[in-house]
Motif scaffolding. Structure first.
Motif, short mmCIF file in Angstrom:
data_model
loop_
_atom_site.label_atom_id
_atom_site.label_comp_id
_atom_site.label_asym_id
_atom_site.label_seq_id
_atom_site.Cartn_x
_atom_site.Cartn_y
_atom_site.Cartn_z
N ASP A 124 -59.60 13.18 -2.95
CA ASP A 124 -60.88 13.25 -3.66
C ASP A 124 -61.05 14.60 -4.34
O ASP A 124 -61.51 14.68 -5.46
CB ASP A 124 -62.09 12.90 -2.79
CG ASP A 124 -62.29 13.82 -1.58
OD1 ASP A 124 -62.34 15.04 -1.74
OD2 ASP A 124 -62.42 13.29 -0.47
N VAL A 125 -60.66 15.70 -3.67
CA VAL A 125 -60.61 17.03 -4.29
C VAL A 125 -59.31 17.69 -3.82
O VAL A 125 -58.67 17.24 -2.87
CB VAL A 125 -61.83 17.90 -3.90
CG1 VAL A 125 -63.12 17.32 -4.45
CG2 VAL A 125 -61.93 18.07 -2.39
N ARG B 210 -59.15 34.04 4.41
CA ARG B 210 -59.29 33.14 5.56
C ARG B 210 -57.92 32.93 6.18
O ARG B 210 -56.96 32.59 5.49
CB ARG B 210 -59.88 31.81 5.10
CG ARG B 210 -60.00 30.77 6.20
CD ARG B 210 -60.73 29.55 5.71
NE ARG B 210 -60.70 28.46 6.67
CZ ARG B 210 -61.25 27.27 6.48
NH1 ARG B 210 -61.91 27.02 5.36
NH2 ARG B 210 -61.15 26.32 7.38
N GLU B 211 -57.82 33.14 7.48
CA GLU B 211 -56.56 33.00 8.19
C GLU B 211 -56.36 31.54 8.61
O GLU B 211 -57.23 30.95 9.24
CB GLU B 211 -56.53 33.91 9.42
CG GLU B 211 -56.50 35.40 9.10
CD GLU B 211 -55.17 35.85 8.53
OE1 GLU B 211 -54.18 35.12 8.70
OE2 GLU B 211 -55.12 36.92 7.91
N PHE B 212 -55.19 30.99 8.26
CA PHE B 212 -54.85 29.62 8.61
C PHE B 212 -53.80 29.63 9.71
O PHE B 212 -52.95 30.52 9.77
CB PHE B 212 -54.29 28.86 7.40
CG PHE B 212 -55.34 28.34 6.46
CD1 PHE B 212 -55.64 26.99 6.41
CD2 PHE B 212 -56.04 29.20 5.64
CE1 PHE B 212 -56.62 26.52 5.56
CE2 PHE B 212 -57.01 28.74 4.78
CZ PHE B 212 -57.30 27.38 4.74
N GLN B 213 -53.86 28.63 10.58
CA GLN B 213 -52.81 28.37 11.55
C GLN B 213 -52.14 27.07 11.19
O GLN B 213 -52.66 26.26 10.42
CB GLN B 213 -53.38 28.30 12.97
CG GLN B 213 -53.98 29.61 13.45
CD GLN B 213 -54.51 29.51 14.87
OE1 GLN B 213 -54.41 28.46 15.51
NE2 GLN B 213 -55.08 30.59 15.37
N ARG B 214 -50.95 26.86 11.76
CA ARG B 214 -50.19 25.65 11.45
C ARG B 214 -51.01 24.41 11.75
O ARG B 214 -51.59 24.25 12.82
CB ARG B 214 -48.91 25.62 12.28
CG ARG B 214 -48.00 24.45 11.99
CD ARG B 214 -46.70 24.57 12.72
NE ARG B 214 -46.90 24.61 14.16
CZ ARG B 214 -45.92 24.76 15.04
NH1 ARG B 214 -44.69 24.94 14.61
NH2 ARG B 214 -46.17 24.77 16.33
N GLY B 215 -51.10 23.52 10.75
CA GLY B 215 -51.88 22.29 10.88
C GLY B 215 -53.29 22.38 10.36
O GLY B 215 -53.95 21.36 10.20
N HIS B 216 -53.78 23.58 10.06
CA HIS B 216 -55.15 23.73 9.55
C HIS B 216 -55.22 23.30 8.08
O HIS B 216 -54.28 23.50 7.31
CB HIS B 216 -55.61 25.18 9.69
CG HIS B 216 -56.00 25.52 11.09
ND1 HIS B 216 -56.63 26.69 11.44
CD2 HIS B 216 -55.86 24.83 12.26
CE1 HIS B 216 -56.84 26.72 12.73
NE2 HIS B 216 -56.38 25.60 13.26
N LYS B 217 -56.37 22.75 7.71
CA LYS B 217 -56.59 22.27 6.34
C LYS B 217 -57.96 22.72 5.86
O LYS B 217 -58.85 22.99 6.67
CB LYS B 217 -56.50 20.74 6.28
CG LYS B 217 -55.19 20.16 6.79
CD LYS B 217 -55.21 18.64 6.78
CE LYS B 217 -53.91 18.07 7.33
NZ LYS B 217 -53.91 16.59 7.34
N ALA B 218 -58.11 22.80 4.55
CA ALA B 218 -59.40 23.18 3.97
C ALA B 218 -59.42 22.76 2.51
O ALA B 218 -58.38 22.65 1.86
CB ALA B 218 -59.64 24.69 4.09
N LYS B 219 -60.64 22.53 2.01
CA LYS B 219 -60.80 22.26 0.58
C LYS B 219 -60.62 23.55 -0.21
O LYS B 219 -61.09 24.61 0.20
CB LYS B 219 -62.19 21.68 0.31
CG LYS B 219 -62.46 20.34 0.97
CD LYS B 219 -63.88 19.86 0.67
CE LYS B 219 -64.16 18.53 1.34
NZ LYS B 219 -65.54 18.06 1.07
#
Length: 563
Positions: free
Chosen positions: A148-149, A3-12
């Motif tokens: 939380d996680v 999964r490609e992330f950009q600056r500021g992106h978040k994910a569990k």
């Protein structure tokens, strides 16, 4: 597929992989640059309260080995093993950083990344390059944080100062130089799951896949050509060897060779040519940037000088679509402007002061007329005036925000109807309108009254309603405004720079120039209309004003413009 992330992106983390034993690889390099890549284990206050969780070349693992420094492998400049279910409860965030060791700036780096690998498969990657930074000497790459996680955030935020400044920023203490080197006898050996130095064994199952390794050029982060495959030192003190090994990286671009005017393009932005600083200036020439005025650079709107000056070479378009003078054409005044030996400021110098402001906050003014909101900071939607978006980055959805049947009736009847759009997603959105000045106002449970015409954007968490101002002597008998209350940010726009005044018993303001006032103020409509005045032609034009009263602490905001 990663999964490609950009600056500021978040994910569990759970959305990326079900595993908890993760490999984190960092690739960052630049011509002649050396980096110290570290991991900070921070507490709930984002402080390094336990220095045993500062993982770097002299401390390659945490006490329970939940975070371990593995060294350069599989094409990565540095790598870590992170076992999430071993991290103690008082550690709430792992911040991965890279700091320059020696001279240079982060803007000189080439394309790099931070990647997460689980079970031998890359599941996430955040890519970056030097054009996203300027004079910083360190960069916060990404965070694992517990909310939380466990979650991952691509940070990509530059930091002024090196590793020592980063350590102090997180609340750590810098040891004396005599105590800094770790005794060789206590150095820890390479972990058993990691491939031995120089061996061709594949990466561990939790780690990086072996496939990307052949894609990296042979000179990157390895011994010089012709040297033996394994380092000559003993394989046991693995971490000191990783730090002390020279960093060899291919240049970002072929060195530029000075040539005749019009035949040699300047070095790409963020990549200095030999003998020049990161802004394209000769290292010995005076008048650098920022803080110093470039010698004899013409202002915007003037014809471009010859090659090497503020613009494009003769025969090519000047920046921003301004045509340069034809070859041989005289300059204004009959004399060409003097250009210092080695050329004037390059494109990077001219544009650097207009770069995007540093990140980290949800709302960040970029200049007096442009503001950016980072939807990924709090995850809350934003309501904005329709058509006010001028730029966005990331995955952002724009939807129509209706006021409902009752809201439309009230808005039409009071003149306080707002045509809004709803912005959601993970990204940054830039707002502006008609070059108006923008002003973010943060509300902490208090209230403020603002004319609907002066509202640009606001957090959806704020409550807003139409408020009536009673009065006599004017058509309709009343005026109306919008009242905002709650916790969040409201962005107000003004024509010109406003003035903020305290409320006194003799404070009057033009109803067409007032922008906002504290909701606790008492507002009275003052009319100077009389039968005698209407019996004669002509009047002052100042017939209806607003009088404000209230306890000390109340205020009004007035713009130098009448609607």
């Amino acid at each position: 597929m990663a999964r490609e992330f950009q600056r500021g992106h978040k994910a569990k983390i759970g959305d990326l992989t079900a595993g908890t034993d993760l490999y984190v690889g960092v690739q960052i390099a630049g011509s002649g640059l050396t980096f110290d890549i570290s991991c900070f284990g921070l507490d709930a206050d984002e402080r390094l309260s336990d220095d045993r969780y500062f993982i770097f070349f002299n401390q390659p693992k945490s006490p329970e080995e939940s975070v371990q420094l593995l060294g350069a492998q599989a094409g990565d400049s540095e790598s870590f093993r992170v076992t999430l279910d071993k991290i103690p409860p008082h550690i709430r965030k792992l911040s991965f950083t890279a700091a320059l060791d020696g001279a240079g700036q982060v803007s000189q780096i080439g394309p790099g990344y931070l990647r997460i690998v689980a079970g031998g498969e890359e599941v996430a990657r955040y890519s970056f390059n030097g054009s996203e930074f300027s004079t910083e000497r360190a960069v916060m790459l990404g965070d694992f944080y517990l909310k939380d996680v466990w979650r991952f955030a691509a940070v990509g935020q530059g930091f002024d100062g090196g590793l020592e400044a980063l350590l102090k920023n997180f609340g750590g203490e810098v040891a004396e130089e005599a105590e800094a080197p770790a005794p060789p006898a206590t150095a820890q050996g390479a972990p058993g799951f990691a491939p031995p130095p120089g061996a061709a064994a594949p990466a561990p199952s939790f780690g990086a896949p072996a496939a990307p390794a052949p894609q990296q050029p042979a000179p990157d982060f390895g011994p010089p050509q012709g040297a033996p495959q394994a380092p000559p030192a003993a394989p046991q003190p693995a971490a000191p060897q990783v730090h002390n090994a020279p960093t060899i990286a291919a240049p970002l671009a072929p060195p530029t060779v000075p040539g005749p005017p019009g035949q040699q393009s300047p070095a790409p932005y963020g990549q200095p040519a030999p003998g020049q600083d990161p802004y394209g200036q000769p290292q010995t020439a005076p008048g650098g940037f920022p803080g110093q005025q470039a010698p004899q650079a013409p202002p915007y709107g003037r014809p471009a000088p010859p090659p090497g000056g503020f613009g494009a070479p003769q025969g090519q378009p000047a920046p921003y679509g301004q045509p340069g003078p034809p070859p041989g054409a005289p300059y204004p005044g009959g004399q060409e402007p003097a250009v210092p030996q080695g050329g004037g400021p390059g494109l990077g110098v001219v544009l650097d002061k207009y770069k995007e402001a540093p990140t980290g906050q949800r709302w960040t003014p970029q200049n007096s007329k442009l503001i950016r909101v980072d939807l990924g900071v709090d995850g809350q939607p934003v309501l904005a005036r329709q058509g006010s978006m001028v730029l966005y980055q990331g995955k952002v959805d724009f939807g129509y925000k209706g006021a409902g049947f009752r809201g439309r009736i009230v808005g039409n009847a009071t003149g306080q109807e707002m045509q809004l759009m709803r912005c959601t997603g993970q990204g940054q959105v830039f707002f502006a309108e008609n070059s108006a000045h923008v002003h973010p106002i943060e509300l902490q449970g208090d209230a403020i009254c603002v004319s609907a015409d002066s509202v640009l954007a606001f957090d959806e968490s704020l409550q807003h309603e139409v408020r009536r101002i009673e009065g006599h002597g004017i058509p309709g008998g009343a005026l109306f405004t919008m009242q905002f209350q709650g916790t969040g940010t409201l962005v107000v726009k003004t024509q010109g720079t406003p003035v903020v005044l305290p409320v006194t018993p003799t404070t009057f303001a033009d109803a067409n120039a007032i922008v906002a006032w504290s909701a606790a103020s008492q507002v009275i409509i003052s009319s100077q209309v009389s039968l005698r005045r209407q019996a004669f032609p002509g009047h002052s034009g100042e017939t209806v004003n607003l009088q404000f009263r209230g306890a000390p602490g109340n205020f009004i905001v007035v713009q130098p413009y009448e609607v």
